[in-house]
Design a protein around this motif. Sequence first.
Motif, PDB file in Angstrom:
ATOM      1  N   ILE A 196       7.380   6.197  10.052  1.00 48.24           N
ATOM      2  CA  ILE A 196       8.378   5.908  11.084  1.00 48.24           C
ATOM      3  C   ILE A 196       9.069   7.210  11.494  1.00 48.24           C
ATOM      4  O   ILE A 196       9.488   7.994  10.637  1.00 48.24           O
ATOM      5  CB  ILE A 196       9.451   4.921  10.561  1.00 48.24           C
ATOM      6  CG1 ILE A 196       8.772   3.698   9.918  1.00 48.24           C
ATOM      7  CG2 ILE A 196      10.370   4.469  11.685  1.00 48.24           C
ATOM      8  CD1 ILE A 196       9.744   2.761   9.244  1.00 48.24           C
ATOM      9  N   SER A 197       9.182   7.417  12.789  1.00 43.28           N
ATOM     10  CA  SER A 197       9.871   8.619  13.262  1.00 43.28           C
ATOM     11  C   SER A 197      10.316   8.430  14.705  1.00 43.28           C
ATOM     12  O   SER A 197       9.508   8.068  15.554  1.00 43.28           O
ATOM     13  CB  SER A 197       8.941   9.831  13.163  1.00 43.28           C
ATOM     14  OG  SER A 197       9.574  10.971  13.667  1.00 43.28           O
ATOM     15  N   GLN A 198      11.581   8.661  14.959  1.00 40.08           N
ATOM     16  CA  GLN A 198      12.066   8.610  16.340  1.00 40.08           C
ATOM     17  C   GLN A 198      11.401   9.714  17.148  1.00 40.08           C
ATOM     18  O   GLN A 198      10.779   9.462  18.171  1.00 40.08           O
ATOM     19  CB  GLN A 198      13.592   8.755  16.336  1.00 40.08           C
ATOM     20  CG  GLN A 198      14.291   8.527  17.668  1.00 40.08           C
ATOM     21  CD  GLN A 198      14.161   9.682  18.647  1.00 40.08           C
ATOM     22  OE1 GLN A 198      13.754   9.483  19.807  1.00 40.08           O
ATOM     23  NE2 GLN A 198      14.458  10.881  18.226  1.00 40.08           N
ATOM     24  N   SER A 199      11.505  10.946  16.664  1.00 43.16           N
ATOM     25  CA  SER A 199      11.001  12.098  17.428  1.00 43.16           C
ATOM     26  C   SER A 199       9.501  12.261  17.330  1.00 43.16           C
ATOM     27  O   SER A 199       8.869  12.807  18.221  1.00 43.16           O
ATOM     28  CB  SER A 199      11.657  13.373  16.896  1.00 43.16           C
ATOM     29  OG  SER A 199      11.245  13.607  15.561  1.00 43.16           O
ATOM     30  N   GLY A 200       8.945  11.843  16.209  1.00 44.58           N
ATOM     31  CA  GLY A 200       7.523  12.082  15.970  1.00 44.58           C
ATOM     32  C   GLY A 200       7.232  13.525  15.613  1.00 44.58           C
ATOM     33  O   GLY A 200       6.075  13.941  15.571  1.00 44.58           O
ATOM     34  N   GLU A 201       8.272  14.310  15.348  1.00 43.81           N
ATOM     35  CA  GLU A 201       8.072  15.739  15.086  1.00 43.81           C
ATOM     36  C   GLU A 201       8.685  16.176  13.766  1.00 43.81           C
ATOM     37  O   GLU A 201       8.771  17.382  13.507  1.00 43.81           O
ATOM     38  CB  GLU A 201       8.657  16.589  16.227  1.00 43.81           C
ATOM     39  CG  GLU A 201       8.090  16.325  17.599  1.00 43.81           C
ATOM     40  CD  GLU A 201       6.596  16.669  17.732  1.00 43.81           C
ATOM     41  OE1 GLU A 201       6.055  17.326  16.821  1.00 43.81           O
ATOM     42  OE2 GLU A 201       5.992  16.269  18.738  1.00 43.81           O
ATOM     43  N   THR A 202       9.140  15.271  12.938  1.00 44.81           N
ATOM     44  CA  THR A 202       9.793  15.654  11.684  1.00 44.81           C
ATOM     45  C   THR A 202       8.758  16.235  10.718  1.00 44.81           C
ATOM     46  O   THR A 202       7.750  15.580  10.409  1.00 44.81           O
ATOM     47  CB  THR A 202      10.495  14.427  11.075  1.00 44.81           C
ATOM     48  OG1 THR A 202      11.407  13.951  12.057  1.00 44.81           O
ATOM     49  CG2 THR A 202      11.253  14.767   9.813  1.00 44.81           C
ATOM     50  N   ALA A 203       9.008  17.458  10.267  1.00 45.13           N
ATOM     51  CA  ALA A 203       7.986  18.202   9.515  1.00 45.13           C
ATOM     52  C   ALA A 203       7.520  17.447   8.271  1.00 45.13           C
ATOM     53  O   ALA A 203       6.317  17.334   8.017  1.00 45.13           O
ATOM     54  CB  ALA A 203       8.537  19.575   9.143  1.00 45.13           C
TER      55      ALA A 203
ATOM     56  N   GLY B 280      15.494  10.390   6.764  1.00 38.69           N
ATOM     57  CA  GLY B 280      16.785  10.042   7.364  1.00 38.69           C
ATOM     58  C   GLY B 280      16.900   8.572   7.703  1.00 38.69           C
ATOM     59  O   GLY B 280      16.529   7.685   6.916  1.00 38.69           O
ATOM     60  N   SER B 281      17.394   8.308   8.895  1.00 34.07           N
ATOM     61  CA  SER B 281      17.599   6.911   9.306  1.00 34.07           C
ATOM     62  C   SER B 281      16.283   6.171   9.447  1.00 34.07           C
ATOM     63  O   SER B 281      16.230   4.957   9.241  1.00 34.07           O
ATOM     64  CB  SER B 281      18.330   6.874  10.649  1.00 34.07           C
ATOM     65  OG  SER B 281      19.601   7.444  10.504  1.00 34.07           O
ATOM     66  N   ALA B 282      15.225   6.896   9.804  1.00 33.93           N
ATOM     67  CA  ALA B 282      13.921   6.239   9.929  1.00 33.93           C
ATOM     68  C   ALA B 282      13.490   5.712   8.559  1.00 33.93           C
ATOM     69  O   ALA B 282      12.895   4.633   8.448  1.00 33.93           O
ATOM     70  CB  ALA B 282      12.900   7.219  10.493  1.00 33.93           C
TER      71      ALA B 282
ATOM     72  N   LEU C 217      23.667  19.828  11.505  1.00 30.50           N
ATOM     73  CA  LEU C 217      22.580  18.854  11.644  1.00 30.50           C
ATOM     74  C   LEU C 217      21.726  19.138  12.869  1.00 30.50           C
ATOM     75  O   LEU C 217      22.186  19.732  13.833  1.00 30.50           O
ATOM     76  CB  LEU C 217      23.141  17.432  11.758  1.00 30.50           C
ATOM     77  CG  LEU C 217      23.972  16.926  10.586  1.00 30.50           C
ATOM     78  CD1 LEU C 217      24.292  15.459  10.772  1.00 30.50           C
ATOM     79  CD2 LEU C 217      23.244  17.134   9.276  1.00 30.50           C
ATOM     80  N   ALA C 218      20.503  18.685  12.808  1.00 32.32           N
ATOM     81  CA  ALA C 218      19.601  18.804  13.951  1.00 32.32           C
ATOM     82  C   ALA C 218      19.008  17.429  14.226  1.00 32.32           C
ATOM     83  O   ALA C 218      18.800  16.636  13.309  1.00 32.32           O
ATOM     84  CB  ALA C 218      18.493  19.791  13.637  1.00 32.32           C
ATOM     85  N   LYS C 219      18.762  17.163  15.480  1.00 29.65           N
ATOM     86  CA  LYS C 219      18.181  15.865  15.844  1.00 29.65           C
ATOM     87  C   LYS C 219      16.761  15.743  15.319  1.00 29.65           C
ATOM     88  O   LYS C 219      16.340  14.698  14.844  1.00 29.65           O
ATOM     89  CB  LYS C 219      18.192  15.744  17.373  1.00 29.65           C
ATOM     90  CG  LYS C 219      17.564  14.473  17.911  1.00 29.65           C
ATOM     91  CD  LYS C 219      18.495  13.313  17.731  1.00 29.65           C
ATOM     92  CE  LYS C 219      17.938  12.010  18.249  1.00 29.65           C
ATOM     93  NZ  LYS C 219      18.616  10.870  17.600  1.00 29.65           N
TER      94      LYS C 219
HETATM   95  C1  G6P Z   1      17.334  14.004  11.482  1.00 29.56           C
HETATM   96  C2  G6P Z   1      18.184  13.165  12.411  1.00 29.56           C
HETATM   97  C3  G6P Z   1      18.211  11.707  11.937  1.00 29.56           C
HETATM   98  C4  G6P Z   1      16.790  11.181  11.820  1.00 29.56           C
HETATM   99  C5  G6P Z   1      15.931  12.069  10.929  1.00 29.56           C
HETATM  100  C6  G6P Z   1      14.469  11.688  11.029  1.00 29.56           C
HETATM  101  O1  G6P Z   1      17.944  14.110  10.246  1.00 29.56           O
HETATM  102  O2  G6P Z   1      19.496  13.669  12.460  1.00 29.56           O
HETATM  103  O3  G6P Z   1      18.938  10.913  12.841  1.00 29.56           O
HETATM  104  O4  G6P Z   1      16.818   9.880  11.303  1.00 29.56           O
HETATM  105  O5  G6P Z   1      16.018  13.437  11.343  1.00 29.56           O
HETATM  106  O6  G6P Z   1      14.032  11.951  12.328  1.00 29.56           O
HETATM  107  P1  G6P Z   1      12.851  11.222  13.045  1.00 29.56           P
HETATM  108  O7  G6P Z   1      12.784  11.850  14.400  1.00 29.56           O
HETATM  109  O8  G6P Z   1      11.628  11.511  12.222  1.00 29.56           O
HETATM  110  O9  G6P Z   1      13.154   9.776  13.108  1.00 29.56           O
END
Ligand code: G6P
Length: 608
Positions: free
Chosen positions: A346-353, A301-303, A601-603
Amino acid sequence: MCGIVGFTGSQDAGPLLLEGLKRLEYRGYDSAGIAVQSGGVIRAAKASGHLRNLCEQTHDGADLPGVCGIGHTRWATHGAPTVTNAHPHLSDDGVFAVVHNGIIENYAELREELQGRGFVFHSETDTEVVVHLLDCYYKGDLKAAVMKTVSRLNGSYALGVVCADHPGELIAVKSASPLILGVGVGESFFASDVTALVGHTRNVIYLEDGEFASLTPDRITVFDCAGREINKTISRVVWDVEAAEKGGYEHFMLKEIMEQPRALKAAIEPRIKDGRIVLDGVELTAEQLRNIRRVVITACGSAYHAGCVGRYIMEELCRIPVEAEVASELRYRNPLIGQDTLVIVISQSGETADTIAALKECKARGARTLAIVNVVGSTVAKLADDVLYTWAGPEIAVATTKGYTTQVAVLSLLSVYMARKLERIGEERFGELVKGICSLPERCQRAIDLNTHVGYLAKRYHNNSSLFFIGRNLDYAACLEASLKLKEISYIHSEAYAAGELKHGTIALIDEGRLVVALCCYEALFDKLVSNIKEVKARGAKVLAVAQEGNRHIFAEADDVLFAPAIDPLLVPITEIVPLQLFAYYVAKENGCDIDKPKNLAKSVTVE
Ligand code: G6P
């Protein structure tokens, strides 16, 4: 995706669980439920759709008396978002209730086995096997039943369990899905992330994969997968509940756009000491850097878009080949990654599978891994060899804003740091870049202040059904994010295009009145971009340009202009994205969209 909360204490659990779920709404969901245990009975309520349906149905939780319970927001994967498929799932004898985030990969075979033993399934979910397994293995010893159940599960799961026979006790299990424990005074909590906890306690325990815990009001006991009790550190969350609230803004997204100057300051300032860049504990010596043949940036995604910007900056400054690739592709591609590769995740949440899987894959191939993450203690942060936190504070709106800009800022710092260590830039250029990075918080504020007319432009252009973002070099990298921002919150089709590629097909779609947003802040290629503007205008397009403040030539070319303040050319994506975040926000608002929680969508995307 899917949010979990649990509470045990002396207050009514129902309203507290609903409040916790409210704070997790941003993760994305389409049904919700709670279960409260009291007097040897578990009562549950579930509703599809918005959380308010569950609140109305339960009179804000009052219909479920009791001081211990679990709650869940479900983002449907296995089965439609119906009441039956909503969590919690209860055992047929009503002794167990379970909530789950993640995917039980071997659920089909477990389901078949359990059906063979006479268990009746009511839902289409993978989760239901968990509650029947508990029922099957429970002979009065809750811990033993949990361990036996967990030993049968493959996949990712954070589980919350209540048992009617164990008043006031919650069980929390974590394996590859997030779960955090909250340590209160005479009360204990768990939740998928800290936003649901900080209103009650800032003292938290981060569970590791394979660990599980028993929570009572006065005690939290954590066990390893073999059932041995382990000592865990209690960490203090640095931000408070106000950071996770709207603070007078109509939407979290707008609040988070406006917070960017502060977030950038938090990401940058502590890392500049006496004109030098200090990257927390990350030690990358000149010798180590010289042994790096390639840098691979991976994310979703944005990351990933932040990574695309980073690619241009890092390669330009360090003269090392840098690639950016989406994690879902990298993980299944047998990539050429080895000990001479630096992998930046790169990850905002640090939890993206997918990001977690790509990180594991790269580690297994011997790469050094460095994570740029916002959420402290998240899976990516724990797995990577080194971590640089973005310190953006909690980001609630699904569409990231400050998460993205702080990621780019940290990537810029890292690139300049590496380039100087490798002696690819001299002291003078280093000084200029450090000065430019330090000015980002103020430049970002200026980008907000310069574009008070953006709401007016959104009114003018919100009816477009399809549009294009074009740019070259770093402007193009910024286009990727600008286009995603618009489409994810306003549902308008848009595409980001390298302006030079337009002629190779896409220009066929340019017709009378089509909106083209032209990013022209990377001044070295301004004239080239002007040629592309002329090409689309000649075919009837309307052009909204994003240009550097003070650029007078643009008025002769574009129909409308947004402005970004002048900055070092390598840093333009951070300033020019700001008016485009605002543009996306106001267009979505004009179109009456649910800005903070866009449909589907999910965050945090915790499943593949
Ligand atoms: C989802 C969110 C996006 C984000 C992406 C990666 O699609 O809606 O805004 O960029 O996940 O998430 P992360 O937490 O890994 O940056």
